[in-house]
Design an enzyme around this catalytic site. Structure first.
Site, short mmCIF file in Angstrom:
data_model
loop_
_atom_site.label_atom_id
_atom_site.label_comp_id
_atom_site.label_asym_id
_atom_site.label_seq_id
_atom_site.Cartn_x
_atom_site.Cartn_y
_atom_site.Cartn_z
N ARG A 1 -17.08 10.94 -19.33
CA ARG A 1 -18.01 10.10 -18.58
C ARG A 1 -18.76 10.93 -17.54
NH1 ARG A 1 -17.28 4.57 -17.97
NH2 ARG A 1 -17.68 4.71 -15.74
N ARG B 1 -23.38 19.88 -14.43
CA ARG B 1 -24.80 20.28 -14.47
C ARG B 1 -24.97 21.71 -13.99
NH1 ARG B 1 -26.27 15.11 -12.28
NH2 ARG B 1 -26.14 13.63 -14.01
N ARG C 1 -5.02 -0.31 -14.61
CA ARG C 1 -4.97 0.04 -13.20
C ARG C 1 -5.78 -1.00 -12.46
NH1 ARG C 1 -1.22 3.15 -11.21
NH2 ARG C 1 -2.51 4.27 -9.69
N ARG D 1 -11.40 6.85 -2.77
CA ARG D 1 -12.78 6.99 -2.29
C ARG D 1 -13.05 5.99 -1.17
NH1 ARG D 1 -16.44 4.47 -7.28
NH2 ARG D 1 -15.25 2.56 -7.51
N GLU E 1 -10.66 2.75 -0.86
CA GLU E 1 -10.20 2.21 -2.15
C GLU E 1 -8.91 2.90 -2.58
OE1 GLU E 1 -13.20 1.68 -5.20
OE2 GLU E 1 -11.79 2.36 -6.73
N TYR F 1 -12.83 0.32 -21.62
CA TYR F 1 -13.46 0.77 -20.38
C TYR F 1 -14.97 0.60 -20.59
CZ TYR F 1 -13.62 4.27 -16.50
OH TYR F 1 -13.79 4.95 -15.32
N ASP G 1 -18.93 -0.29 -18.98
CA ASP G 1 -19.83 -0.47 -17.84
C ASP G 1 -20.63 -1.76 -18.04
OD1 ASP G 1 -19.00 1.93 -16.78
OD2 ASP G 1 -20.60 3.07 -17.76
N1 UDP Z 1 -12.93 11.51 -11.72
C1 UDP Z 1 -12.36 12.58 -11.03
N2 UDP Z 1 -12.89 12.95 -9.83
C2 UDP Z 1 -13.95 12.32 -9.29
C3 UDP Z 1 -14.56 11.24 -10.00
C4 UDP Z 1 -14.02 10.86 -11.21
O1 UDP Z 1 -11.38 13.15 -11.47
O2 UDP Z 1 -14.37 12.70 -8.18
C5 UDP Z 1 -12.36 11.12 -13.02
C6 UDP Z 1 -11.41 9.94 -12.88
O3 UDP Z 1 -10.33 10.11 -13.78
C7 UDP Z 1 -12.27 8.78 -13.31
C8 UDP Z 1 -13.16 9.40 -14.38
O4 UDP Z 1 -13.38 10.74 -13.92
O5 UDP Z 1 -11.51 7.73 -13.85
C9 UDP Z 1 -14.47 8.68 -14.60
O6 UDP Z 1 -15.16 8.61 -13.38
P1 UDP Z 1 -16.21 7.46 -13.07
O7 UDP Z 1 -16.88 7.79 -11.80
O8 UDP Z 1 -17.02 7.24 -14.28
O9 UDP Z 1 -15.23 6.23 -12.83
P2 UDP Z 1 -15.58 4.71 -12.48
O10 UDP Z 1 -17.05 4.58 -12.28
O11 UDP Z 1 -15.11 3.93 -13.64
O12 UDP Z 1 -14.78 4.46 -11.24
#
Ligand code: UDP
Length: 370
Positions: free
Chosen positions: A172, A176, A249, A279, A300, A348, A350
């Site tokens: 996901r 870059r 979760r 976060r 969170e 999962y 969006d």
């Molecule tokens: N992830 C991570 N570090 C970060 C952000 C995301 O390790 O700083 C991992 C984490 O396992 C997460 C996954 O990447 O579940 C996908 O991130 P995304 O931001 O897409 O999660 P969501 O939007 O579903 O919270």
């Protein structure tokens, strides 16, 4: 006249209701919560006036033009680019990992080609086909970046070792080799001017749609009067957990208030494992077109989903997938039901996936019933 029952007033249910309402029919939408909108629900915070995403940040982004055009019938999408920061070991970095992150982290001034080559030397060459999240990260980024930005965060968010999670979760997030810090690579991105709840109100404000809130669906519910039922709740709950519970979760929030600006950005991730939260989101930054003197923010935390908790992220571990296969066999035996959305298909997803699939499901239903 046809009668439809829709269980769940999140995006899946709302799209189906809205689409079906254009045909001569009667629609009942029920939801066990006291509000519509599912996890996308937004409301103004009483103390600060800030529009709050009650179940966590939702930034609309998609490559799907049909979905983008569809949603804008019900809202004014304000231009918004999600830029996320990460705090790790006393520094603030830019996410997703980009040229700025790489140069800052390693103390270098690499250009895109140099950075690509450099990161290439860090990757673990012994991993041919990554079988899980950890291997995927180690193969492409190497140990240092993996430990800094993924290991701790992922362990906190998912409550297990990243080696137990599918590689698809990491996919996901892009890496870059330029300075773009747009969290999403989507063509379209925005935040609805009046929040998400207003979208759901506009979608379902129809004479042939009745909404009943605080109404839980169970096997005693009178279903025989409906021509078709669209179910968007958890698939295991529908069958009374007869093959066991699927694991999710969940997240919960600790609210805080401040004057002015608390952290200067909508989302800051905390990747150190010793920081207990994943976060912090400060919601006034999701509406830069609004002015508020005070601010509200949420730390969170993530944990396993208990019986009374809202399920968020399907874990899809091996044992979950075995149970899911059994439930799916039972779904196939039902004749006048459609199961759709994140909870009913245990995926999962969006918002834009949910909307896109719901539009397709209604089309399929129409085709089958002509
Ligand atoms: N992830 C991570 N570090 C970060 C952000 C995301 O390790 O700083 C991992 C984490 O396992 C997460 C996954 O990447 O579940 C996908 O991130 P995304 O931001 O897409 O999660 P969501 O939007 O579903 O919270």
């Amino acid at each position: 006249m046809k009668k439809f029952l829709i269980i769940g007033a999140g995006f899946s249910g709302a799209v189906v209701a809205e689409q079906l309402s254009k045909t001569p029919c009667e629609i009942l939408v029920i939801d066990e919560r006291s509000h519509i909108g599912g996890n996308c629900y937004t409301e103004r915070d009483g103390n600060t006036g800030v529009m709050v995403h009650k179940y966590g940040p939702h930034i609309f982004n998609t490559d799907n033009k049909e979905v983008w055009d569809y949603i804008q019938q019900f809202c004014e999408m304000m231009p918004y680019v999600n830029r996320v920061k990460a705090e790790y070991n006393g520094n603030i970095y830019s996410l997703p990992i980009n040229l700025h992150t790489i140069n800052q982290f390693f103390g270098k001034t690499l250009n895109p080609n140099e950075a690509k080559e450099f990161i290439g030397t860090l990757g673990d060459k012994s991993i041919a086909e990554p079988k899980n999240f950890e291997e995927q990260a180690l193969k492409f980024l190497g140990d240092d970046l993996y430990r800094a930005f993924f290991y701790g965060y992922t362990k906190k968010q998912w409550g297990c070792e990243p080696s137990e999670l599918p590689a698809s979760i990491l996919k996901r997030l892009p890496v870059r080799f330029n300075y773009s810090d747009n969290y999403y690579a989507s063509t379209y991105q925005g935040i609805p001017r009046d929040g998400y709840t207003a979208i759901f109100e506009r979608m379902m404000d129809r004479p042939n749609i009745e909404i009943q809130l605080n109404k839980k669906f169970d096997q005693d519910f009178e279903t025989s009067i409906y021509d078709h039922i669209f179910y968007t709740g958890p698939i295991d709950a529908f069958f009374d957990y007869k093959y066991g519970r699927l694991s999710y979760r969940t997240v919960y929030f600790e609210r805080g208030e401040a004057d002015g600006d608390y952290q200067g950005n909508a989302v800051i991730n905390y990747s150190d494992p010793q920081v207990p939260f994943t976060r912090v989101h400060e919601h006034k930054h999701f509406t830069p077109w609004e002015q508020h003197e005070k601010t509200v923010f949420f730390k969170e935390y993530s944990k396993e989903t208990g019986e009374e908790d809202v399920p968020y992220y399907p874990k899809r571990l091996t044992e979950d997938m075995q149970k899911l296969a059994l439930y799916e066999e039972d779904v196939k035996k039902l004749t006048n039901y459609t199961f759709l959305g994140r909870l009913a298909t245990y995926r999962y997803m969006d918002m834009h996936h949910v909307i896109g699939e719901a539009l397709t499901q209604v089309k399929n239903y129409g085709v089958n019933n002509k």
